[in-house]
Design a protein around this motif. Structure first.
Motif, mmCIF file in Angstrom:
data_model
loop_
_atom_site.group_PDB
_atom_site.id
_atom_site.type_symbol
_atom_site.label_atom_id
_atom_site.label_comp_id
_atom_site.label_asym_id
_atom_site.label_seq_id
_atom_site.Cartn_x
_atom_site.Cartn_y
_atom_site.Cartn_z
ATOM 1 N N ILE A 112 0.813 -1.210 0.000
ATOM 2 C CA ILE A 112 0.000 0.000 0.000
ATOM 3 C C ILE A 112 0.853 1.269 0.000
ATOM 4 O O ILE A 112 0.327 2.370 0.153
ATOM 5 N N GLU A 113 2.144 1.122 -0.202
ATOM 6 C CA GLU A 113 3.042 2.281 -0.248
ATOM 7 C C GLU A 113 2.596 3.255 -1.331
ATOM 8 O O GLU A 113 2.304 2.859 -2.457
ATOM 9 N N GLY A 114 2.556 4.529 -0.977
ATOM 10 C CA GLY A 114 2.243 5.563 -1.954
ATOM 11 C C GLY A 114 0.772 5.846 -2.143
ATOM 12 O O GLY A 114 0.419 6.811 -2.836
ATOM 13 N N LEU A 115 -0.113 5.049 -1.547
ATOM 14 C CA LEU A 115 -1.540 5.332 -1.638
ATOM 15 C C LEU A 115 -1.917 6.415 -0.633
ATOM 16 O O LEU A 115 -1.338 6.510 0.444
ATOM 17 N N ASP A 116 -2.909 7.211 -0.983
ATOM 18 C CA ASP A 116 -3.340 8.217 -0.017
ATOM 19 C C ASP A 116 -4.184 7.555 1.063
ATOM 20 O O ASP A 116 -4.583 6.386 0.973
ATOM 21 N N ARG A 117 -4.467 8.321 2.112
ATOM 22 C CA ARG A 117 -5.100 7.756 3.302
ATOM 23 C C ARG A 117 -6.471 7.153 2.996
ATOM 24 O O ARG A 117 -6.796 6.061 3.452
ATOM 25 N N ALA A 118 -7.274 7.845 2.223
ATOM 26 C CA ALA A 118 -8.614 7.345 1.911
ATOM 27 C C ALA A 118 -8.548 6.049 1.107
ATOM 28 O O ALA A 118 -9.352 5.132 1.323
ATOM 29 N N THR A 119 -7.586 5.966 0.197
ATOM 30 C CA THR A 119 -7.465 4.763 -0.624
ATOM 31 C C THR A 119 -6.978 3.584 0.192
ATOM 32 O O THR A 119 -7.416 2.444 -0.010
ATOM 33 N N VAL A 120 -6.048 3.836 1.128
ATOM 34 C CA VAL A 120 -5.598 2.764 2.023
ATOM 35 C C VAL A 120 -6.790 2.181 2.778
ATOM 36 O O VAL A 120 -6.985 0.957 2.832
ATOM 37 N N GLU A 121 -7.614 3.051 3.352
ATOM 38 C CA GLU A 121 -8.763 2.561 4.109
ATOM 39 C C GLU A 121 -9.749 1.827 3.203
ATOM 40 O O GLU A 121 -10.263 0.762 3.563
ATOM 41 N N ARG A 122 -10.000 2.382 2.029
ATOM 42 C CA ARG A 122 -10.950 1.760 1.107
ATOM 43 C C ARG A 122 -10.477 0.348 0.736
ATOM 44 O O ARG A 122 -11.259 -0.613 0.720
ATOM 45 N N TYR A 123 -9.181 0.214 0.441
ATOM 46 C CA TYR A 123 -8.660 -1.083 0.044
ATOM 47 C C TYR A 123 -8.688 -2.077 1.202
ATOM 48 O O TYR A 123 -9.148 -3.225 1.049
ATOM 49 N N LEU A 124 -8.208 -1.669 2.372
ATOM 50 C CA LEU A 124 -8.138 -2.600 3.496
ATOM 51 C C LEU A 124 -9.529 -3.022 3.968
ATOM 52 O O LEU A 124 -9.733 -4.168 4.363
ATOM 53 N N ARG A 125 -10.492 -2.117 3.905
ATOM 54 C CA ARG A 125 -11.862 -2.508 4.256
ATOM 55 C C ARG A 125 -12.389 -3.551 3.267
ATOM 56 O O ARG A 125 -13.021 -4.540 3.660
ATOM 57 N N ALA A 126 -12.128 -3.331 2.002
ATOM 58 C CA ALA A 126 -12.585 -4.297 0.993
ATOM 59 C C ALA A 126 -11.903 -5.648 1.168
ATOM 60 O O ALA A 126 -12.489 -6.691 0.837
ATOM 61 N N ALA A 127 -10.679 -5.613 1.696
ATOM 62 C CA ALA A 127 -9.929 -6.856 1.901
ATOM 63 C C ALA A 127 -10.272 -7.536 3.220
ATOM 64 O O ALA A 127 -9.725 -8.608 3.511
ATOM 65 N N GLY A 128 -11.161 -6.931 4.006
ATOM 66 C CA GLY A 128 -11.483 -7.485 5.317
ATOM 67 C C GLY A 128 -10.330 -7.356 6.285
ATOM 68 O O GLY A 128 -10.195 -8.165 7.213
ATOM 69 N N ALA A 129 -9.494 -6.336 6.087
ATOM 70 C CA ALA A 129 -8.277 -6.178 6.883
ATOM 71 C C ALA A 129 -8.231 -4.811 7.556
ATOM 72 O O ALA A 129 -7.161 -4.225 7.711
ATOM 73 N N TRP A 130 -9.399 -4.316 7.949
ATOM 74 C CA TRP A 130 -9.454 -3.018 8.638
ATOM 75 C C TRP A 130 -10.049 -3.221 10.022
ATOM 76 O O TRP A 130 -11.178 -3.689 10.132
ATOM 77 N N PRO A 131 -9.306 -2.935 11.081
ATOM 78 C CA PRO A 131 -7.917 -2.478 11.093
ATOM 79 C C PRO A 131 -6.949 -3.598 10.702
ATOM 80 O O PRO A 131 -7.246 -4.787 10.888
ATOM 81 N N GLN A 132 -5.804 -3.209 10.208
ATOM 82 C CA GLN A 132 -4.824 -4.177 9.739
ATOM 83 C C GLN A 132 -4.252 -4.977 10.911
ATOM 84 O O GLN A 132 -3.847 -4.415 11.929
ATOM 85 N N THR A 133 -4.197 -6.282 10.738
ATOM 86 C CA THR A 133 -3.615 -7.147 11.766
ATOM 87 C C THR A 133 -2.525 -8.053 11.217
ATOM 88 O O THR A 133 -1.920 -8.818 11.969
ATOM 89 N N GLY A 134 -2.289 -7.994 9.914
ATOM 90 C CA GLY A 134 -1.275 -8.868 9.329
ATOM 91 C C GLY A 134 -0.813 -8.315 7.999
ATOM 92 O O GLY A 134 -0.944 -7.119 7.717
ATOM 93 N N TYR A 135 -0.271 -9.179 7.171
ATOM 94 C CA TYR A 135 0.164 -8.760 5.845
ATOM 95 C C TYR A 135 -1.047 -8.399 4.995
ATOM 96 O O TYR A 135 -2.162 -8.907 5.208
ATOM 97 N N VAL A 136 -0.838 -7.527 4.030
ATOM 98 C CA VAL A 136 -1.943 -7.013 3.219
ATOM 99 C C VAL A 136 -2.452 -8.104 2.279
ATOM 100 O O VAL A 136 -1.690 -8.654 1.483
ATOM 101 N N PRO A 137 -3.735 -8.433 2.351
ATOM 102 C CA PRO A 137 -4.286 -9.450 1.427
ATOM 103 C C PRO A 137 -4.436 -8.859 0.015
ATOM 104 O O PRO A 137 -4.559 -7.645 -0.165
ATOM 105 N N LEU A 138 -4.474 -9.738 -0.950
ATOM 106 C CA LEU A 138 -4.720 -9.315 -2.332
ATOM 107 C C LEU A 138 -6.212 -9.365 -2.632
ATOM 108 O O LEU A 138 -6.868 -10.381 -2.383
ATOM 109 N N VAL A 139 -6.734 -8.282 -3.162
ATOM 110 C CA VAL A 139 -8.107 -8.231 -3.657
ATOM 111 C C VAL A 139 -8.031 -8.117 -5.182
ATOM 112 O O VAL A 139 -7.482 -7.145 -5.708
ATOM 113 N N ASP A 140 -8.557 -9.079 -5.866
ATOM 114 C CA ASP A 140 -8.481 -9.105 -7.329
ATOM 115 C C ASP A 140 -9.847 -9.531 -7.891
ATOM 116 O O ASP A 140 -10.305 -10.650 -7.620
#
Length: 441
Positions: A112-140
């Motif tokens: 998630i390096e380089g993403l803005d704050r809103a995009t980080v949250e949007r992605y991690l929520r979609a990945a079921g990883a908000w709040p983050q507790t581990g490595y970033v899952p892939l959403v494809d």
């Protein structure tokens, strides 16, 4: 983007650097953007000269020495910290913790390096990883509103690696160990330049480091290689390179700072150097400080007063001391440093400070907090990890996060790929022991 071989990027980024540093360059923005849009290199060259001639606003409120020797002179009465007095077995554990937590933190922030704050949250929520507790899952495919992840995502998302993926933020920690083993405390900028050219591929450097590498190849001496066509001289590179110097000087920030200055002056100026000094002092202090607040206060004392970096890290400490919550410090940081580029030193140092203070000695919570800020997530999470690992040892990293990297670090540094993290810690201990033996002789 930020191509040190492309005059369009160099001139526009130099305008940004000067504009954020109090120089009177606002009238040059429109002609620079126009010239960039049409690729008019002759006009850009002329505009570059006008940038170099621009005066600073006489009402600029900061005093920021840029020359490395002037920076040393500005370090008047910093905190000395408390020298390590524990045994070597415990120190090896703490060093192992610092190396391991830095590595794991880096990987947790990498996709998630380089993403803005809103995009980080949007992605991690979609990945079921908000709040983050581990490595970033892939959403494809990517969720709506997220156009991309960092280019390293195919090798850095959860389940994609059998060792810590190669990253410049850990490459430079490995190279720092190599510098310490080779040159010890007599390290100079000339030594750093020599090892960059010998051990580090040009294409695995970025921003200030790549501009400096280009200048070295073109014949600039190490003493001035940071200066020519380097709009990134106050960005985060020297900060991310500093942790190894803190490892080498547990409880002795003065030693760590001296080493960080030798390293940072090759590629950075002003707040870029202050960031390296700050991070080295912070990591060194973490080995003996009673809490993260004390370590951060020690680190802040090594940053010259009257500078933007000192203002930023002092602000975070003050908000925390006042008992405010996380949302309040995020708002305060946004107001003071939110306008900087996502890889600038000042905002990332503030974010590291906030994550450590509000993370309350929980590795996962601290890394999660710094990653939610966006900015340079992998490097900031790595520094957060160094501090917590140095304070608590490897046990602060949950086994579920340590196991996937299998004690192994990929690296672009020549002869260091697939290093064992535990062995890097052992080698660092030998550096500390050797320095102390020479000092006692």
């Amino acid at each position: 983007m930020h191509d040190v071989l492309d005059l369009r990027d160099i001139v526009l980024d130099e305008w940004r650097q000067l504009d954020s540093s109090g120089y009177l360059v606002s009238e040059l923005e429109a002609p620079i953007r126009d010239a960039v849009a049409v690729g008019d290199l002759e006009a850009l060259s002329a505009l570059e000269q006008r940038l170099h001639a621009a005066p600073r606003n006489p009402e600029w409120p900061y005093s920021e020495p840029s020359d490395p020797d002037d920076i040393v002179a500005a370090l008047r009465a910093p905190s000395a910290g408390e020298r390590w007095t524990g045994d070597d077995e415990l120190l090896e554990q703490r060093l192992h913790g610092a190396w391991l937590a830095r590595t794991v933190g880096c990987v947790m922030g990498k996709p998630i390096e380089g993403l803005d704050r809103a995009t980080v949250e949007r992605y991690l929520r979609a990945a079921g990883a908000w709040p983050q507790t581990g490595y970033v899952p892939l959403v494809d495919p990517l969720p709506d509103g997220v156009t991309h992840l960092h280019w390293s995502a195919p090798v850095s998302v959860a389940g994609a690696f059998d060792a810590a993926p190669r990253d410049d933020d850990t490459d430079f920690t490995v190279l720092g160990l190599h510098l310490l083993e080779t040159y010890g405390t007599s390290l100079t900028a000339d030594d750093v330049a020599r090892e960059w050219l010998d051990r580090l591929p040009f294409t695995q450097t970025f921003t200030a480091e790549r501009a400096t590498y280009r200048n070295l190849i073109q014949g600039d001496p190490p003493a001035s290689a940071a200066v020519r066509r380097n709009p990134y001289r106050e960005w985060v590179g020297a900060l991310i390179r500093a942790d190894a110097f803190g490892y080498a000087a547990p409880g002795e920030p003065a030693v760590a700072v001296s080493l960080a200055l030798a390293d940072a002056r090759l590629s950075h100026r002003g707040n870029g150097i202050y960031g390296g000094v700050w991070a080295a002092a912070l990591v060194a202090a973490a080995f003996t400080a009673p809490d993260v607040s004390s370590a951060l206060r020690t680190a802040a004392s090594w940053v010259p007063t009257g500078t933007r970096l000192r203002e930023a890290v002092d602000l975070v400490l003050a908000v925390h001391a006042g008992g405010a919550g996380w949302d309040a410090v995020v708002d305060e940081m946004d107001a003071l440093v939110g306008h900087y580029d996502w890889v600038h030193t000042i905002n990332n140092a503030a974010g590291i400070s906030a994550a450590l203070l509000w993370g309350e000695n929980d590795f996962v919570a601290s890394v999660s907090r710094v990653n939610t800020l966006g900015w340079d997530s992998d490097s900031s999470a790595a520094t957060v990890g160094s501090v917590l690992g140095a304070m608590h040892g490897p046990g602060i990293v949950p086994a579920a996060l340590a196991e996937p990297i299998d004690d192994t670090l990929r690296s672009a540094i020549r002869d260091y790929d697939r290093s064992r993290i535990s062995e890097l810690a052992q080698r660092t201990l030998r550096v500390v022991q050797g320095r102390r033996q020479r000092a006692a002789a």
